[in-house]
Design an enzyme around this catalytic site. Structure first.
Site, short mmCIF file in Angstrom:
data_model
loop_
_atom_site.label_atom_id
_atom_site.label_comp_id
_atom_site.label_asym_id
_atom_site.label_seq_id
_atom_site.Cartn_x
_atom_site.Cartn_y
_atom_site.Cartn_z
N ASP A 71 0.83 -1.15 0.07
CA ASP A 71 0.26 0.04 0.00
C ASP A 71 0.79 1.34 0.08
OD1 ASP A 71 -2.23 1.46 -0.18
OD2 ASP A 71 -2.87 1.00 2.08
N ASN A 133 -7.92 -1.54 7.40
CA ASN A 133 -8.30 -0.13 8.34
C ASN A 133 -8.36 1.08 7.78
OD1 ASN A 133 -5.71 0.31 7.17
ND2 ASN A 133 -4.71 0.52 9.40
N HIS A 289 1.28 7.38 13.35
CA HIS A 289 0.15 8.02 12.51
C HIS A 289 -1.07 7.63 13.37
CE1 HIS A 289 -0.10 3.79 10.96
NE2 HIS A 289 -1.24 4.23 10.73
#
Length: 396
Positions: A71, A133, A289
């Site tokens: 990703d 998520n 994050h």
């Protein structure tokens, strides 16, 4: 993993109060021995990953695509809406946001061209959130610190936090890279043809992911009949060059001193907006994050959501907020209890002098995945569905 005899320096930016699994620490040690690795910063959201720990910034003279994963460019973007909190009705907003991905976004080819990307670069996936998520969340300010107003935050306003990445594009780049290089665990020489090719593909993924988050927010704003402004766009799965080599951010937000960044909680806990301090130079310009996973996805299926009533409870929070997620497995896997305490993450980062907290944000509507209404209606019309009473298509 191919390893070096001389491990790199590992700096921990978390306290003994943070939940850190031994497996993640073991992975940190392995990562410190990878070819070319010079330094690692580990953050309080640290947790085990497939090819190495997540929640780290890693400086290396070599490129390590495995650490970044599939990703590429995943990140979080925060937007302000011109819709005042006093006019919000949560259930009405949830009804509108359920149709988020059906909103028109314009000509995808033109949008890609405007972003400096090839017009055939996964145009059909633009403006889509994906699974896992990833989410688009409508938020309101719960608490505003002294510096919040100066940063342009308003405790009577509404905000969108978007978490998504490069979707199938990044996955394709990752698969092609793995297939082409059998010794990828040793990394790639950035001066080689292979290293340059991966960096070029990586950069396209990062730009595409940023555009994707902007279009998701535009769709959400259109659904809510509001205009939006960008506050922060912060990737956390990428490589950035510096004078010492390449910093790999794996589940770590990349920030410079003076920049704003969101730190996500869960759909039933507070998120935060922070200001990076000059101290981030000590942490390779990285911070957490989000809260980070406490339990893996498989483990969650034995912990919560054992029946329909429990799953419905997981879609509500104590502020009257709701989550839109029609995937029963995802409801369980993304339950708030799957994540660490974002408040502890904040405390550690502030104690280390990396950030200043500006605002805490409560989740009002969290969009993750909705059943396509046309497809659902087609299923309901099928004879076999009617005979079975629709048991295979319960809505949550």
């Amino acid at each position: 993993m191919t390893s070096s005899a001389h491990p790199a320096v590992i700096n921990h930016f978390f306290s003994g109060s943070s939940w850190i699994e031994g497996a993640a620490l073991d992975q940190l040690d392995e990562m410190s021995r990878l070819p070319g690795v010079l330094e690692i910063a580990a953050f309080p959201d640290l947790h085990p990953g497939k090819y190495g720990a997540t929640g780290v910034a890693l400086l290396s003279s070599q490129l390590h695509p495995l650490l970044i994963g599939n990703d590429i460019g995943c990140g979080m973007s925060l937007f302000g809406l011109d819709l005042p909190l006093r006019k919000l009705k949560v259930d009405k907003a949830a009804e509108r946001l359920r149709r988020l991905e059906a909103q028109a976004i314009g000509d995808a080819s033109e949008l890609l061209a405007e972003a400096g990307l090839p017009i055939d670069l996964s145009p059909g996936a633009l403006g889509t959130i994906g699974g896992g998520n990833h989410f688009c969340e409508l938020q309101a300010v719960e608490d505003l610190a002294d510096g919040g107003h100066a940063a342009g935050l308003d405790d009577q306003g509404l905000y969108l936090l978007v978490h998504s990445g490069s979707r199938a594009l990044g996955a394709a780049v990752f698969s092609e890279t793995v297939a082409a290089h059998s010794g990828l665990a040793a990394g790639l020489d950035p001066g080689s043809e292979a290293g340059a090719a991966w960096l070029a593909s990586h950069d396209r993924c990062v730009a595409w992911a940023s555009l994707n988050r902007r279009l998701i927010a535009a769709r959400a704003a259109a659904a809510l009949r509001a205009d939006l402004r960008l506050i922060a766009d912060v990737p956390h799965n990428l490589v950035r060059s510096c004078d010492r080599g390449f910093v790999h951010y794996k589940g770590a937000a990349t920030v410079a001193a003076g920049e704003l960044a969101p730190i996500a909680g869960s759909r039933a806990s507070l998120s935060h907006v922070v200001l990076a301090t000059s101290g981030v130079s000590r942490s390779l310009n990285g911070i957490s994050h989000g809260a980070g996973r406490k339990y893996d996805r498989a483990t969650m299926h034995g912990r919560v959501g054992r029946n329909r009533s429990e799953r419905e409870q997981l879609l509500r929070n104590s502020w009257g907020g709701v989550a839109i997620c029609d995937d029963r497995a995802l409801v369980v896997e993304e339950a708030a209890s799957a994540y660490k305490d974002a408040g502890q993450v904040m405390a550690d980062l502030q104690s280390e002098g990396l950030i200043i907290g500006l605002a805490s944000m409560r989740p009002l509507v969290t969009f993750k995945k909705a059943v396509d209404e046309v497809e659902a209606e087609q299923r309901r019309r099928k004879p076999e569905y009617r005979r079975e009473g629709g048991r295979g298509h319960e809505r949550y």
